[in-house]
Design an enzyme around this catalytic site. Structure first.
Site, PDB file in Angstrom:
ATOM      1  N   TYR A 138      37.319  42.816  48.220  1.00  0.00           N
ATOM      2  CA  TYR A 138      38.044  42.075  49.202  1.00  0.00           C
ATOM      3  C   TYR A 138      39.186  42.193  49.500  1.00  0.00           C
ATOM      4  O   TYR A 138      40.077  41.719  50.794  1.00  0.00           O
ATOM      5  CB  TYR A 138      37.478  40.460  48.547  1.00  0.00           C
ATOM      6  CG  TYR A 138      36.444  40.006  48.625  1.00  0.00           C
ATOM      7  CD1 TYR A 138      35.121  40.803  48.381  1.00  0.00           C
ATOM      8  CD2 TYR A 138      36.545  38.691  47.105  1.00  0.00           C
ATOM      9  CE1 TYR A 138      34.148  39.968  48.396  1.00  0.00           C
ATOM     10  CE2 TYR A 138      34.929  38.585  47.109  1.00  0.00           C
ATOM     11  CZ  TYR A 138      33.949  39.749  48.110  1.00  0.00           C
ATOM     12  OH  TYR A 138      32.588  39.078  47.155  1.00  0.00           O
ATOM     13  N   LYS A 189      30.279  47.838  37.112  1.00  0.00           N
ATOM     14  CA  LYS A 189      29.192  49.375  36.874  1.00  0.00           C
ATOM     15  C   LYS A 189      30.153  50.743  37.086  1.00  0.00           C
ATOM     16  O   LYS A 189      29.947  50.966  37.711  1.00  0.00           O
ATOM     17  CB  LYS A 189      29.006  48.916  38.399  1.00  0.00           C
ATOM     18  CG  LYS A 189      27.701  49.631  39.063  1.00  0.00           C
ATOM     19  CD  LYS A 189      26.548  49.421  37.879  1.00  0.00           C
ATOM     20  CE  LYS A 189      24.998  50.617  39.239  1.00  0.00           C
ATOM     21  NZ  LYS A 189      24.324  49.886  38.255  1.00  0.00           N
ATOM     22  N   ASP A 221      24.447  45.267  37.457  1.00  0.00           N
ATOM     23  CA  ASP A 221      22.940  44.953  38.033  1.00  0.00           C
ATOM     24  C   ASP A 221      21.211  44.393  36.789  1.00  0.00           C
ATOM     25  O   ASP A 221      21.230  43.286  36.823  1.00  0.00           O
ATOM     26  CB  ASP A 221      21.955  46.113  38.482  1.00  0.00           C
ATOM     27  CG  ASP A 221      22.391  47.276  37.583  1.00  0.00           C
ATOM     28  OD1 ASP A 221      23.227  47.168  36.481  1.00  0.00           O
ATOM     29  OD2 ASP A 221      21.680  48.529  37.319  1.00  0.00           O
ATOM     30  N   ASP A 245      31.806  36.675  42.350  1.00  0.00           N
ATOM     31  CA  ASP A 245      31.478  36.731  43.429  1.00  0.00           C
ATOM     32  C   ASP A 245      29.670  35.707  43.326  1.00  0.00           C
ATOM     33  O   ASP A 245      29.510  35.109  43.105  1.00  0.00           O
ATOM     34  CB  ASP A 245      31.865  36.714  44.779  1.00  0.00           C
ATOM     35  CG  ASP A 245      31.845  35.185  46.034  1.00  0.00           C
ATOM     36  OD1 ASP A 245      31.222  34.862  45.895  1.00  0.00           O
ATOM     37  OD2 ASP A 245      32.045  36.306  46.978  1.00  0.00           O
ATOM     38  N   ASP A 249      27.494  32.317  42.000  1.00  0.00           N
ATOM     39  CA  ASP A 249      26.150  31.600  42.538  1.00  0.00           C
ATOM     40  C   ASP A 249      25.155  31.843  42.233  1.00  0.00           C
ATOM     41  O   ASP A 249      24.208  30.503  42.572  1.00  0.00           O
ATOM     42  CB  ASP A 249      26.288  32.804  43.923  1.00  0.00           C
ATOM     43  CG  ASP A 249      27.485  31.395  45.189  1.00  0.00           C
ATOM     44  OD1 ASP A 249      28.557  31.592  44.757  1.00  0.00           O
ATOM     45  OD2 ASP A 249      26.772  32.187  46.034  1.00  0.00           O
TER      46      ASP A 249
END
Length: 357
Positions: A138, A189, A221, A245, A249
């Site tokens: 970001y 990851k 994942d 993020d 959610d």
């Protein structure tokens, strides 16, 4: 206690109004609470042609804590990227040094039927996601668009972390885990990304300073799959900006609705910005349908972390649970047969419960 109130766009003003009513109750009891309201996001652009007007930033910097509603809406989609409402949030996080985002996912027993998973899977759920907030893709540079050798337009973003950025968020994760179940899962990851290889190296090194906390590592994942397969295996998750993020959610639906999840974004001195994790929901704005509970619960986090008054935080949380126990539900957390109420009625019920103790 000086609190900057930034309602924002969409349902932001509606949900913030109910949280402000909670602050009014506490003020009437003698707490020295001072509030000031300012525009942000689309409202900031409408007022000052910028999503984070200088006066709003100055107020946030001068306050002890910030309460934020939500930003964004289709009205602003055609603006240049640097003027879109969401840029205000990124700029505010960077300006205030808010690097640590705490997102608790707690399933109240009264909402077990509202979760998309079976009660046996989610009953007793209590996860804390610690998300790094001012680095990663970001904020990384370079970023932008260009024409490639084949004559096609292409876009690019840079995922980037430094050792110091990883070190400080890892320590927040370990301290948080030490105060809870003493289990920390670091999500990355590292089988693909160089950024994640460094992340895992630093988190593993920091773990030596916290021998009482059990550290595990998980690829993002797999973590996404495990959150719906066996979410109660997690106590505290620490991860980067992008992964945090997405995972937080996802975790919100385990707790019944994204309308139930508060968040705290903290600097190194516990100054914080507090907000629900959901968006501005322009489709229901002004219709008295939004769930104000995540915003009210964000106040509980504010009193726990910035103002170091856990007893006030517990009172707010108990008031929310008491209302749920009475069977009141906004539409997002309702199942057939529930008593569905609007934003204002839910907020009034919480303030009444707070007054009655």
């Amino acid at each position: 206690m000086k609190i900057a109130i930034l309602p924002g766009d969409g349902i932001g003003p509606e949900i913030v109004r109910e949280a402000a009513a909670v602050l009014a109750v506490l003020r009437s009891e003698g707490l020295p609470i001072e509030t000031e309201t300012a525009p942000i996001g689309g409202a900031g652009f409408d007022t000052a042609k910028h999503p984070l007007p200088p006066a709003t930033l100055a107020l946030a910097q001068d306050s002890d804590a910030v309460l934020l509603g939500a930003v964004g809406g289709p009205k602003y989609d055609s603006l240049p990227r640097e003027l879109r409402p969401e840029q205000a949030i990124l700029a505010l996080r960077r300006a205030l040094g808010l690097f640590a985002n705490l997102r608790p996912a707690i399933l109240y027993p009264e909402l077990a039927a509202a979760s998309t998973l079976q009660p046996r899977v989610v009953a007793g759920l209590d996860i804390m996601i610690v998300r790094e907030l001012t680095g990663d893709i970001y904020f990384g540079a370079p970023r932008g668009r260009r024409r490639n050798a084949a004559g096609e337009d292409e876009a690019f973003d840079t995922m980037m972390y430094s050792v110091s950025e990883i070190d400080r968020i890892a320590r927040v994760g370990f301290v948080t885990a030490a105060s809870r179940g003493k289990r920390l899962c670091s999500v990355d990851k590292a089988n693909v990304l160089d950024t994640s290889i460094l992340w895992r190296e630093v988190v593993t090194r920091v773990a030596h300073d916290y021998p009482g906390v059990q550290l595990s590592h998980m690829y993002v994942d797999n973590a996404a799959m495990q959150l719906v397969r066996d979410p109660k295996q997690f106590d505290v998750i620490v991860t980067g900006n992008l992964f945090g993020d997405i995972l937080s959610d996802q975790a919100s639906m385990l707790a019944g609705s994204i309308g139930m999840l508060p968040s705290a974004s903290l600097d190194a001195n516990q100054k914080g910005l507090y907000e629900p994790i959901h968006g501005s929901a322009p489709d229901i704005a002004g219709r008295d349908r939004a769930n104000p509970l995540a915003t009210i619960l964000s106040l509980a986090l504010m009193f726990r972390h910035t103002f170091a008054q856990p007893e006030i935080a517990q009172r707010i949380e108990a008031a929310v649970q008491g209302v749920l126990r009475r069977g009141l539900r906004t539409a997002d957390i309702a199942v057939p047969g529930d008593n569905i109420v609007g934003t204002q009625e839910m907020g009034h019920a919480v303030t009444a419960a707070l007054r009655s103790g």
